[in-house]
Design an enzyme around this catalytic site. Sequence first.
Site, PDB file in Angstrom:
ATOM      1  N   ARG A 153       0.817  -1.219   0.000  1.00  0.00           N
ATOM      2  CA  ARG A 153       0.000   0.000   0.000  1.00  0.00           C
ATOM      3  C   ARG A 153       0.852   1.270   0.000  1.00  0.00           C
ATOM      4  O   ARG A 153       0.378   2.343  -0.379  1.00  0.00           O
ATOM      5  CB  ARG A 153      -1.002  -0.048   1.151  1.00  0.00           C
ATOM      6  CG  ARG A 153      -2.134  -1.016   0.845  1.00  0.00           C
ATOM      7  CD  ARG A 153      -2.977  -1.312   2.042  1.00  0.00           C
ATOM      8  NE  ARG A 153      -2.571  -2.523   2.724  1.00  0.00           N
ATOM      9  CZ  ARG A 153      -2.823  -2.793   4.005  1.00  0.00           C
ATOM     10  NH1 ARG A 153      -3.450  -1.898   4.740  1.00  0.00           N
ATOM     11  NH2 ARG A 153      -2.432  -3.932   4.534  1.00  0.00           N
ATOM     12  N   GLU A 163       1.211  -6.996  12.747  1.00  0.00           N
ATOM     13  CA  GLU A 163       0.026  -7.324  13.548  1.00  0.00           C
ATOM     14  C   GLU A 163      -0.469  -8.738  13.253  1.00  0.00           C
ATOM     15  O   GLU A 163      -1.008  -9.401  14.121  1.00  0.00           O
ATOM     16  CB  GLU A 163      -1.088  -6.298  13.247  1.00  0.00           C
ATOM     17  CG  GLU A 163      -2.260  -6.385  14.195  1.00  0.00           C
ATOM     18  CD  GLU A 163      -3.391  -5.393  13.873  1.00  0.00           C
ATOM     19  OE1 GLU A 163      -3.316  -4.687  12.857  1.00  0.00           O
ATOM     20  OE2 GLU A 163      -4.344  -5.361  14.670  1.00  0.00           O
TER      21      GLU A 163
END
Length: 170
Positions: A58, A95
């Site tokens: 991204r 994460e």
Amino acid sequence: MNLREYIRDVPDFPKQGVVFKDITTALKDPEALAEIIINLSGHFESKLPDIVVGIESRGFILGPAIAKELGAGFVPARKEGKLPEKTESKDYDTEYSRDTLEIHQDAINDGERVLIVDDLLATGGTAEATASIVEALGGKVVGFGFMIELSFLNGREKIANYDVKVLETY
Ligand SMILES: O=P(O)(O)OC[C@H]1O[C@H](OP(=O)(O)OP(=O)(O)O)[C@H](O)[C@@H]1O
Ligand SMILES: Nc1ncnc2[nH]cnc12
């Protein structure tokens, strides 16, 4: 403009218990997209970066537009095995994954000023790994730009010594 209104929450993606911040809904809005690029690049104008490093995947969306605004070049930090020439690499945890990032060894010259860009700061593993690659190649990290920070994951602690610009904090 309230950028938050353009960021979509997707529960349990890509894993149970993760609330995924989907930025595609912001990117498709012309005004939101312009605000993101202008606000992130504007913060770093005075830092005169030579290179913007965008983190796969991204960071590849925001990085080149920010580089263009700043008159800088763009260098991709890619996931393992994607770059064709010799690379500097680093393993890291996020994460929800364990990964490796790589940058071409000849992409950053000694002393070049580097701004690192990604969509989101979570645990900071990705950002920290990218800075360590840039510095191993002789670059000077002048800052980090993110659209989003998940402050409850404490990623800032891993990049506390740098100038960090975030547009929305959750
Ligand atoms: O702060 P961290 O815990 O390291 O996490 C942040 C990273 O996680 C996401 O990327 P992801 O690894 O999901 O890759 P993608 O952009 O290719 O989807 C996000 O775009 C950041 O790069
Ligand atoms: N919750 C989240 N949403 C979107 N991207 C992420 N990268 C790491 N955590 C994320």
